[in-house]
Design an enzyme around this catalytic site. Structure first.
Site, PDB file in Angstrom:
ATOM      1  N   GLY A  13      35.035  36.860  38.092  1.00  0.00           N
ATOM      2  CA  GLY A  13      35.109  35.664  38.939  1.00  0.00           C
ATOM      3  C   GLY A  13      34.198  34.556  38.464  1.00  0.00           C
ATOM      4  O   GLY A  13      33.448  33.966  39.247  1.00  0.00           O
ATOM      5  N   ALA A  14      34.283  34.222  37.181  1.00  0.00           N
ATOM      6  CA  ALA A  14      33.390  33.199  36.611  1.00  0.00           C
ATOM      7  C   ALA A  14      34.092  31.854  36.440  1.00  0.00           C
ATOM      8  O   ALA A  14      33.592  30.980  35.734  1.00  0.00           O
ATOM      9  CB  ALA A  14      32.813  33.688  35.284  1.00  0.00           C
ATOM     10  N   SER A  15      35.242  31.686  37.104  1.00  0.00           N
ATOM     11  CA  SER A  15      35.950  30.400  37.042  1.00  0.00           C
ATOM     12  C   SER A  15      35.447  29.433  38.105  1.00  0.00           C
ATOM     13  O   SER A  15      35.955  28.321  38.222  1.00  0.00           O
ATOM     14  CB  SER A  15      37.457  30.641  37.247  1.00  0.00           C
ATOM     15  OG  SER A  15      37.679  31.361  38.446  1.00  0.00           O
ATOM     16  N   VAL A  65      40.882  41.846  39.217  1.00  0.00           N
ATOM     17  CA  VAL A  65      39.909  42.950  39.285  1.00  0.00           C
ATOM     18  C   VAL A  65      40.334  44.057  40.248  1.00  0.00           C
ATOM     19  O   VAL A  65      39.667  45.082  40.326  1.00  0.00           O
ATOM     20  CB  VAL A  65      38.494  42.443  39.653  1.00  0.00           C
ATOM     21  CG1 VAL A  65      37.914  41.607  38.530  1.00  0.00           C
ATOM     22  CG2 VAL A  65      38.495  41.692  40.982  1.00  0.00           C
ATOM     23  N   ASN A  91      30.984  40.108  40.492  1.00  0.00           N
ATOM     24  CA  ASN A  91      30.852  38.920  41.341  1.00  0.00           C
ATOM     25  C   ASN A  91      32.154  38.532  42.051  1.00  0.00           C
ATOM     26  O   ASN A  91      32.114  37.990  43.156  1.00  0.00           O
ATOM     27  CB  ASN A  91      30.375  37.743  40.472  1.00  0.00           C
ATOM     28  CG  ASN A  91      30.534  36.420  41.180  1.00  0.00           C
ATOM     29  OD1 ASN A  91      29.751  36.078  42.063  1.00  0.00           O
ATOM     30  ND2 ASN A  91      31.560  35.657  40.798  1.00  0.00           N
ATOM     31  N   SER A 144      26.572  40.329  50.168  1.00  0.00           N
ATOM     32  CA  SER A 144      26.439  39.165  51.059  1.00  0.00           C
ATOM     33  C   SER A 144      25.491  39.513  52.192  1.00  0.00           C
ATOM     34  O   SER A 144      25.479  40.655  52.683  1.00  0.00           O
ATOM     35  CB  SER A 144      27.793  38.776  51.648  1.00  0.00           C
ATOM     36  OG  SER A 144      27.614  37.785  52.640  1.00  0.00           O
ATOM     37  N   TYR A 158      35.424  41.141  56.001  1.00  0.00           N
ATOM     38  CA  TYR A 158      34.636  40.725  54.842  1.00  0.00           C
ATOM     39  C   TYR A 158      33.220  41.315  54.892  1.00  0.00           C
ATOM     40  O   TYR A 158      32.750  41.900  53.910  1.00  0.00           O
ATOM     41  CB  TYR A 158      34.577  39.201  54.794  1.00  0.00           C
ATOM     42  CG  TYR A 158      33.634  38.670  53.755  1.00  0.00           C
ATOM     43  CD1 TYR A 158      33.939  38.750  52.404  1.00  0.00           C
ATOM     44  CD2 TYR A 158      32.419  38.103  54.123  1.00  0.00           C
ATOM     45  CE1 TYR A 158      33.060  38.274  51.440  1.00  0.00           C
ATOM     46  CE2 TYR A 158      31.540  37.623  53.171  1.00  0.00           C
ATOM     47  CZ  TYR A 158      31.865  37.709  51.829  1.00  0.00           C
ATOM     48  OH  TYR A 158      30.990  37.251  50.878  1.00  0.00           O
ATOM     49  N   LYS A 162      31.044  44.150  52.243  1.00  0.00           N
ATOM     50  CA  LYS A 162      29.762  43.951  51.568  1.00  0.00           C
ATOM     51  C   LYS A 162      28.746  45.030  51.982  1.00  0.00           C
ATOM     52  O   LYS A 162      27.859  45.381  51.197  1.00  0.00           O
ATOM     53  CB  LYS A 162      29.239  42.541  51.837  1.00  0.00           C
ATOM     54  CG  LYS A 162      30.147  41.432  51.257  1.00  0.00           C
ATOM     55  CD  LYS A 162      30.347  41.553  49.744  1.00  0.00           C
ATOM     56  CE  LYS A 162      31.034  40.325  49.156  1.00  0.00           C
ATOM     57  NZ  LYS A 162      31.188  40.398  47.689  1.00  0.00           N
TER      58      LYS A 162
HETATM   59  P1  NDP Z   1      34.320  31.207  44.765  1.00  0.00           P
HETATM   60  O1  NDP Z   1      35.501  31.181  45.645  1.00  0.00           O
HETATM   61  O2  NDP Z   1      33.762  29.941  44.243  1.00  0.00           O
HETATM   62  O3  NDP Z   1      34.564  32.192  43.537  1.00  0.00           O
HETATM   63  C1  NDP Z   1      35.250  33.403  43.696  1.00  0.00           C
HETATM   64  C2  NDP Z   1      35.593  33.935  42.330  1.00  0.00           C
HETATM   65  O4  NDP Z   1      36.232  35.214  42.488  1.00  0.00           O
HETATM   66  C3  NDP Z   1      36.559  33.021  41.578  1.00  0.00           C
HETATM   67  O5  NDP Z   1      36.145  32.881  40.246  1.00  0.00           O
HETATM   68  C4  NDP Z   1      37.882  33.789  41.643  1.00  0.00           C
HETATM   69  O6  NDP Z   1      38.703  33.600  40.501  1.00  0.00           O
HETATM   70  C5  NDP Z   1      37.382  35.219  41.645  1.00  0.00           C
HETATM   71  N1  NDP Z   1      38.422  36.118  42.117  1.00  0.00           N
HETATM   72  C6  NDP Z   1      39.022  36.153  43.320  1.00  0.00           C
HETATM   73  N2  NDP Z   1      39.965  37.108  43.346  1.00  0.00           N
HETATM   74  C7  NDP Z   1      39.969  37.685  42.115  1.00  0.00           C
HETATM   75  C8  NDP Z   1      40.710  38.738  41.522  1.00  0.00           C
HETATM   76  N3  NDP Z   1      41.640  39.428  42.212  1.00  0.00           N
HETATM   77  N4  NDP Z   1      40.441  39.052  40.236  1.00  0.00           N
HETATM   78  C9  NDP Z   1      39.497  38.388  39.521  1.00  0.00           C
HETATM   79  N5  NDP Z   1      38.758  37.390  40.040  1.00  0.00           N
HETATM   80  C10 NDP Z   1      38.999  37.049  41.331  1.00  0.00           C
HETATM   81  O7  NDP Z   1      33.203  31.963  45.647  1.00  0.00           O
HETATM   82  P2  NDP Z   1      31.665  32.292  45.389  1.00  0.00           P
HETATM   83  O8  NDP Z   1      31.231  31.895  44.037  1.00  0.00           O
HETATM   84  O9  NDP Z   1      30.944  31.799  46.542  1.00  0.00           O
HETATM   85  O10 NDP Z   1      31.730  33.890  45.507  1.00  0.00           O
HETATM   86  C11 NDP Z   1      31.255  34.763  44.507  1.00  0.00           C
HETATM   87  C12 NDP Z   1      30.757  36.026  45.191  1.00  0.00           C
HETATM   88  O11 NDP Z   1      29.688  35.685  46.078  1.00  0.00           O
HETATM   89  C13 NDP Z   1      31.805  36.738  46.045  1.00  0.00           C
HETATM   90  O12 NDP Z   1      31.697  38.128  45.868  1.00  0.00           O
HETATM   91  C14 NDP Z   1      31.403  36.343  47.475  1.00  0.00           C
HETATM   92  O13 NDP Z   1      31.814  37.308  48.414  1.00  0.00           O
HETATM   93  C15 NDP Z   1      29.895  36.278  47.342  1.00  0.00           C
HETATM   94  N6  NDP Z   1      29.198  35.511  48.368  1.00  0.00           N
HETATM   95  C16 NDP Z   1      29.420  34.155  48.519  1.00  0.00           C
HETATM   96  C17 NDP Z   1      28.751  33.455  49.503  1.00  0.00           C
HETATM   97  C18 NDP Z   1      28.925  31.993  49.725  1.00  0.00           C
HETATM   98  O14 NDP Z   1      28.391  31.453  50.732  1.00  0.00           O
HETATM   99  N7  NDP Z   1      29.608  31.254  48.866  1.00  0.00           N
HETATM  100  C19 NDP Z   1      27.795  34.126  50.396  1.00  0.00           C
HETATM  101  C20 NDP Z   1      27.631  35.532  50.132  1.00  0.00           C
HETATM  102  C21 NDP Z   1      28.304  36.184  49.149  1.00  0.00           C
HETATM  103  P3  NDP Z   1      40.060  32.708  40.512  1.00  0.00           P
HETATM  104  O15 NDP Z   1      39.752  31.502  41.360  1.00  0.00           O
HETATM  105  O16 NDP Z   1      40.282  32.421  39.072  1.00  0.00           O
HETATM  106  O17 NDP Z   1      41.137  33.562  41.101  1.00  0.00           O
END
Ligand code: NDP
Length: 250
Positions: A13-15, A65, A91, A144, A158, A162
């Site tokens: 999830g690094a996009s 994933v 992530n 989280s 959700y 976590k």
């Molecule tokens: P974003 O929505 O910005 O990023 C989520 C990432 O997960 C995207 O790169 C997305 O890729 C990827 N993703 C989703 N589904 C899939 C899949 N099936 N396979 C591969 N990649 C996938 O959210 P955050 O950066 O905020 O979240 C990152 C982590 O942090 C998560 O685990 C989230 O639960 C956790 N978190 C976030 C909080 C917040 O307040 N933002 C708080 C606490 C925890 P793509 O878009 O390419 O599908």
């Protein structure tokens, strides 16, 4: 600081958001970075361009994933490009959509558990095939603060995933430490990323909830990435099985 020089770091999830910030920071510290994404190809391209623009070494790879065959292919590609995997950051994740507990559908429950829990199993199993014979490696699971808040009224599905991730971090750390592999976690609070608008569109969720944070602001993705990079680096080698909360006191 180049404390990750030459390390191969795979970040799911690094996009976007925290994953992108972690990818950029690891690359700045000398790591070779694998930028995983699923649906947001443009986001992955932007992460790669940001890293390569600063002279870093990375490539992107699409993989869901939640699908074992795609995860295994991603790890195989990493090995063919960079020879090994030193670090996995689990992530990728999200809340899918808000729901009360009473209205929760079986489909939403299963989808959330696949994205946030099964993914940690599949990605970790795939890299452990490389790490176990080498007797070294680090895995960081992104959890989280919701795990201890509970998500009442909107996100028990959700929050509970976590909680499961936190338990996996403890169990995995104890199972693999004898093989030289260190597993820890990070539990962010409210972070400025697209997460909130995906989870609850047209709701200004971040603005609505930020007042509940004692620091009265959300974290930047970089503030979470810095703690992930600390756990990835050798500076944290005596920390094991911990999930570090990074929540501004929430
Ligand atoms: P974003 O929505 O910005 O990023 C989520 C990432 O997960 C995207 O790169 C997305 O890729 C990827 N993703 C989703 N589904 C899939 C899949 N099936 N396979 C591969 N990649 C996938 O959210 P955050 O950066 O905020 O979240 C990152 C982590 O942090 C998560 O685990 C989230 O639960 C956790 N978190 C976030 C909080 C917040 O307040 N933002 C708080 C606490 C925890 P793509 O878009 O390419 O599908």
């Amino acid at each position: 600081m180049e404390d990750l020089q030459g390390k191969v770091v795979l970040i799911t999830g690094a996009s976007s958001g925290i994953g992108r910030a972690t990818a950029e920071l690891c690359a700045d510290r000398g790591a070779k970075v694998v930028v995983n994404y699923h649906s947001n190809e443009q986001g992955a391209i932007e992460t790669v361009q940001a890293i390569q623009g600063r002279g870093g070494d990375c490539f992107s790879i699409r993989a869901d994933v939640t699908k074992k065959d795609q995860v295994e292919a991603m790890v195989q590609r990493t090995i063919s490009m960079y020879g090994t995997v030193d670090v996995l950051v689990n992530n990728a994740g999200g809340g899918i959509k808000q729901s009360t507990f009473v209205d929760m559908t079986e489909e939403l429950w299963d989808e959330t558990y696949a994205l946030n829990v099964k993914s940690v199993l599949l990605c970790s199993q795939a890299v452990l095939k490389v790490m176990l014979p080498r007797k070294s490696g680090k895995i960081v699971n992104v959890s989280s603060a919701a795990a201890r808040i509970g998500g009442a009224g909107e996100s028990i599905h959700y929050a509970s995933t976590k909680g499961a991730v936190n338990t996996m971090t403890i169990g995995m750390s104890r199972e693999f430490v004898k093989h030289g592999i260190i597993v820890n976690g990070v539990a962010p609070g409210m972070v400025e990323t697209p997460f909130h608008d995906k989870f609850s569109p047209n709701d200004n969720r971040l603005e609505r909830l930020v007042d509940s944070v004692p620091m009265k602001r959300a974290a930047t993705a970089l503030e979470i990435a810095q703690v992930i990079c600390f756990l990835v680096s050798d500076t944290s080698n005596y920390i094991l099985g911990e999930t570090i909360t990074v929540s501004g006191g929430r």
